[in-house]
Design an enzyme around this catalytic site. Structure first.
Site, PDB file in Angstrom:
ATOM      1  N   GLU A  79       0.830  -1.218   0.000  1.00  0.00           N
ATOM      2  CA  GLU A  79       0.000   0.000   0.000  1.00  0.00           C
ATOM      3  C   GLU A  79       0.861   1.263   0.000  1.00  0.00           C
ATOM      4  O   GLU A  79       0.633   2.195   0.771  1.00  0.00           O
ATOM      5  CB  GLU A  79      -0.955  -0.010   1.199  1.00  0.00           C
ATOM      6  CG  GLU A  79      -1.925  -1.176   1.163  1.00  0.00           C
ATOM      7  CD  GLU A  79      -2.985  -1.163   2.257  1.00  0.00           C
ATOM      8  OE1 GLU A  79      -2.710  -0.631   3.345  1.00  0.00           O
ATOM      9  OE2 GLU A  79      -4.077  -1.694   2.013  1.00  0.00           O
ATOM     10  N   ASP A 104      -8.510  -9.126   4.003  1.00  0.00           N
ATOM     11  CA  ASP A 104      -8.269  -8.048   4.973  1.00  0.00           C
ATOM     12  C   ASP A 104      -9.346  -7.995   6.056  1.00  0.00           C
ATOM     13  O   ASP A 104     -10.209  -7.122   5.997  1.00  0.00           O
ATOM     14  CB  ASP A 104      -8.211  -6.700   4.222  1.00  0.00           C
ATOM     15  CG  ASP A 104      -7.594  -5.599   5.061  1.00  0.00           C
ATOM     16  OD1 ASP A 104      -7.031  -5.907   6.127  1.00  0.00           O
ATOM     17  OD2 ASP A 104      -7.677  -4.436   4.642  1.00  0.00           O
ATOM     18  N   GLU A 106     -12.497  -2.618  11.980  1.00  0.00           N
ATOM     19  CA  GLU A 106     -12.513  -1.840  10.742  1.00  0.00           C
ATOM     20  C   GLU A 106     -13.663  -2.241   9.819  1.00  0.00           C
ATOM     21  O   GLU A 106     -14.321  -1.386   9.241  1.00  0.00           O
ATOM     22  CB  GLU A 106     -11.158  -2.022  10.033  1.00  0.00           C
ATOM     23  CG  GLU A 106     -11.066  -1.306   8.710  1.00  0.00           C
ATOM     24  CD  GLU A 106      -9.703  -1.475   8.046  1.00  0.00           C
ATOM     25  OE1 GLU A 106      -8.786  -2.064   8.664  1.00  0.00           O
ATOM     26  OE2 GLU A 106      -9.558  -1.012   6.901  1.00  0.00           O
TER      27      GLU A 106
HETATM   28  C1  GCV Z   1      -2.424   0.231   8.468  1.00  0.00           C
HETATM   29  C2  GCV Z   1      -6.008  -2.154   5.472  1.00  0.00           C
HETATM   30  C3  GCV Z   1      -6.417  -0.910   6.220  1.00  0.00           C
HETATM   31  C4  GCV Z   1      -5.272   0.063   6.334  1.00  0.00           C
HETATM   32  C5  GCV Z   1      -4.110  -0.660   7.029  1.00  0.00           C
HETATM   33  C6  GCV Z   1      -3.738  -1.880   6.191  1.00  0.00           C
HETATM   34  C7  GCV Z   1      -2.630  -2.690   6.807  1.00  0.00           C
HETATM   35  O1  GCV Z   1      -5.754  -1.866   4.146  1.00  0.00           O
HETATM   36  O2  GCV Z   1      -7.511  -0.323   5.578  1.00  0.00           O
HETATM   37  O3  GCV Z   1      -5.704   1.178   7.070  1.00  0.00           O
HETATM   38  O4  GCV Z   1      -3.017   0.196   7.190  1.00  0.00           O
HETATM   39  O5  GCV Z   1      -4.862  -2.710   6.061  1.00  0.00           O
HETATM   40  O6  GCV Z   1      -2.941  -3.648   7.481  1.00  0.00           O
HETATM   41  O7  GCV Z   1      -1.479  -2.366   6.626  1.00  0.00           O
END
Ligand code: GCV
Length: 709
Positions: A301, A374, A402
């Protein structure tokens, strides 16, 4: 006189109303409200004797005093000369010297022994280390808080997993990524000089469930945390947490040598870069001799990583591991990677990491999210578990909800954690569970670990939703002993957090145990996944198809069309299934035998597909969404019945949140069914509630300030 009395009474009531704001978590230590029991505890415990002095033994003494004075509603004397009926806490060594250890007592290598000396009625809490004694003290207090007998005890308890860590996604500006409980509890601005009492209470809560490490900052890391002034702040926190057996770790930004070291590169094979990390490690250990190590999110990411220099994850992890190893530190390297170019995000972590098995240094663990995508309400276990025999794999669960209604929905996650831990990878034949991969026993690794992405913030009750506390609690308890049942953990959490009143315990337990399946049903039944709104990840948006990358779009995952719905991951599709052992493949490969829970994870099936219930897929989808809504309705109803059994403050808070959860469940059901109906073209079954708005109405709604945006 009357006025003064009235004032006193008001003050008393004000105090009472503040008493149940959730701050004390499961460590309330209110006096035992059952007289008979109270008297029997008072008989068994008349004094406390703590052998030896150290910050941790002082913490043991403080906790025993606080807990016992509260629970037994009387001052329990601390004595240096234990007679009978005394709680005695001390290391095996200390108690052997003072002849207080009963003959033949078996002290486990890790963990604690609590044993009654029947000759004099003493209760001995002993272990090889002070931290393990602290765990034992908390265990004894738990027994009393949950009204269990403490006569003739003989308890040996050892942790199944070595590293039991919280991962904070807390930024230095106190914004918590995916945090729904206020801002970060770490006040970086006032540290290192101002030590908030909350830091100690945080340590107590964690130690009470055996959590022994915390990663203080977000994996989307800011290199500033590695600068000298911030390391002073980290050291101050480490000093508070240390007596409670909690080591601090930091998320390290891979490009830190460039950003704060002013080097031109962060290439892990470059000598200057390697030296920079070595010097940084030395600097850290001078301040924090028991520093745990680094957690790293790399090439994921948008985060920097070794691949930017044509190097592998192993090159990156090993470079850091080499820097930490002289000091006993470890690297936890995350496997959360996915590339927008590939045809199935499901397959990527496996594809990138399995070729590296055996290439990591001894002090590296690879941390894998529980499922391949996720933290969805339900995911099959990640195929990496059981596929990297030569690398210790660490589990990453997410306590912050989340994708589970965030700080608003009541979702008890223990059943989710257990479902994953109990899943069989078949990697070494039947009964090669994920839990055995994680605890190191399947492949004989001495290093083992489990992490929970923290749901803690600075809100008075720590987790925003009071029931978020249960997920923190359950994580710690399962990290210590994953064989405990969800029900057992819920029971003890309720008893400590609310009361031992059987009406309260039974009803809240029913609510908690129903809640995980409810969220699966009203959000993503039958194996749907990742169909939430982009950015905030709160409500439904199955139509979304314009995210910056396709694998962030719901349409990528549900693939609904006129023929049917679901992601074909069998041989006729992306063949992600092949990443599992044959026995697991066989469970999922055939859409007629695949369990309903995972159907749309692995198959694109027709709307008319006959489900195990005999319904068509479309009707089953309607049924499941409705079931989710109904379950939340039943949870609300159960809660209402507890009005007179729970303090008004907590009752009302949860009541309001359950009402939002019910509204949201209806929202999810209406949106998803209306949207999928545009493909199925089939009517809603006659006996179900119909959506009260059009799909266009829902599509026009905007949530610009939803947390996470
Ligand atoms: C910390 C998902 C979440 C992100 C998070 C990522 C990760 O994509 O939406 O906010 O970033 O996981 O675990 O690195």
């Amino acid at each position: 006189m009357k006025k003064a009395l009235l004032l006193l009474l008001t003050l008393f009531l004000v105090q009472l109303s503040h008493a149940e704001d959730g701050y004390r978590l499961w460590l309330r230590y209110n006096h035992i409200d059952n007289n008979k029991l109270l008297l029997s505890y008072r008989k068994t415990i008349t004094a406390i004797h703590v052998a030896g002095q150290s910050p941790t033994m002082d913490a043991v003494k403080k906790e025993l005093e606080l807990g016992l004075n509260g629970l037994l509603d009387t001052k329990i004397a601390v004595t240096s000369r234990p007679g009978g009926n005394t709680i005695i806490a001390g290391t095996r060594e200390a108690l052997t010297t003072s002849k207080l250890l009963p003959q033949g007592a078996q002290v486990p290598a890790d963990g604690f022994l609590i044993t009654t000396n029947v000759a004099n009625g003493n209760t001995i809490i002993t272990a090889n280390t002070a931290t393990d004694i602290l765990y034992g003290a908390f265990h004894l207090l738990r027994l009393i808080q949950t009204h269990q007998s403490i006569e003739n005890l003989h308890i040996i308890s050892s942790p199944r997993v070595k590293l039991r860590l919280l991962n904070h996604w807390d930024n230095l500006n106190r914004y918590v990524e995916r945090g729904y409980a206020g801002i970060s509890i770490w006040n970086w601005h006032t540290l290192p000089d101002y030590i908030d009492d909350r830091y100690t209470d945080y340590a107590r809560a964690n130690a009470s469930v055996g959590i022994n490490g915390t990663v203080l900052n977000n994996v989307n890391a800011n290199a500033t945390v590695l600068t000298a002034p911030y390391l002073q702040k980290v050291a101050a926190l480490a000093n508070v947490l240390r007596p409670y057996g909690i080591k601090v770790y930091l998320s390290a930004r891979f490009s830190a040598p460039i950003e704060i070291g002013h080097l031109k590169t962060a290439d892990p094979l470059n000598d200057s870069v390697r030296q920079w990390w070595q010097a940084k490690a030395k600097e850290i250990y001078q301040l924090i001799p028991d520093f745990g190590g680094f957690l790293v999110k790399a090439n994921s990411e948008g985060q920097p990583g070794p691949q930017s220099y044509g190097r592998s994850h192993a090159d990156g992890a090993n470079m850091m591991a080499d820097a930490l190893s002289p000091f006993g530190g470890i690297v936890i390297w995350r496997a959360f990677v996915y590339d927008p170019q590939a045809n199935d995000r499901f397959k990527q972590a496996y594809a990138e990491f399995t070729p590296l098995d055996g290439k990591f240094r001894k002090n590296v663990l690879v941390q894998v999210k529980n499922g391949p995508i996720d933290f969805q309400p339900r995911e099959p276990f990640s195929p990496l578990f059981g596929a990297m025999p030569r690398t210790p794999l660490m589990m990453e669960f997410q306590l912050t909800q989340e994708y589970l209604g965030q700080g608003t929905h009541l979702v008890y996650e223990a059943p989710l954690f257990k479902e994953v831990l109990n899943a069989d990878t078949y990697a070494k034949g039947p009964n090669s569970t994920v839990a055995k991969v994680i605890d190191g026993s399947l492949y004989d690794h001495s290093l083992s670990g489990i992490a929970g992405v923290s749901n803690i913030g600075n809100e008075r009750n720590w987790t925003g939703h009071l029931f978020g506390q249960a997920n923190w609690y359950a994580f710690g308890r399962l990290a210590w002993d994953y064989t405990l049942s969800s029900e057992q953990i819920a029971t003890e959490w309720i008893q400590q957090t609310f009361s031992n009143d059987p009406t309260v315990v039974v009803s809240i337990k029913q609510i908690m145990l129903a809640s995980r399946e409810a969220v699966v049903n009203y959000m993503t039944p039958l194996g749907l996944h990742h169909i939430m709104g982009n950015g905030h990840h709160y409500g439904p948006a199955p139509w979304s198809n314009n995210a910056p990358r396709p694998d962030w779009d719901p349409v990528y995952y549900h693939k609904a069309d006129a023929k049917g719905i679901g992601f074909d991951r069998t041989a006729s599709g992306t063949n992600a299934l092949q990443q599992y052992q044959t026995a697991v493949q066989q469970l999922y490969a055939d859409s007629n035998t695949c369990s309903d829970q995972y159907l749309l994870w692995f198959h694109h099936v027709s709307w008319q597909h006959k489900m195990h219930s005999g319904r068509t897929l479309w009707n089953e989808l309607c049924h499941k969404y409705q079931e989710g809504v109904d379950t939340v309705g039943a949870m609300q109803h159960k809660w209402e019945q507890l009005k007179n059994n729970i303090d008004p403050e907590r009752f009302h808070q949860v009541q309001m949140l359950l009402a939002i959860q019910h509204k949201d469940a209806i929202w999810w059901r209406n949106v998803c069914l209306l949207y999928f109906q545009t493909f199925s073209q089939m009517p809603f079954p006659a006996n179900y509630e119909k959506p009260d708005h059009t799909l266009e109405y829902y599509q026009q709604q905007r949530f610009p300030y939803a947390p996470g945006n």
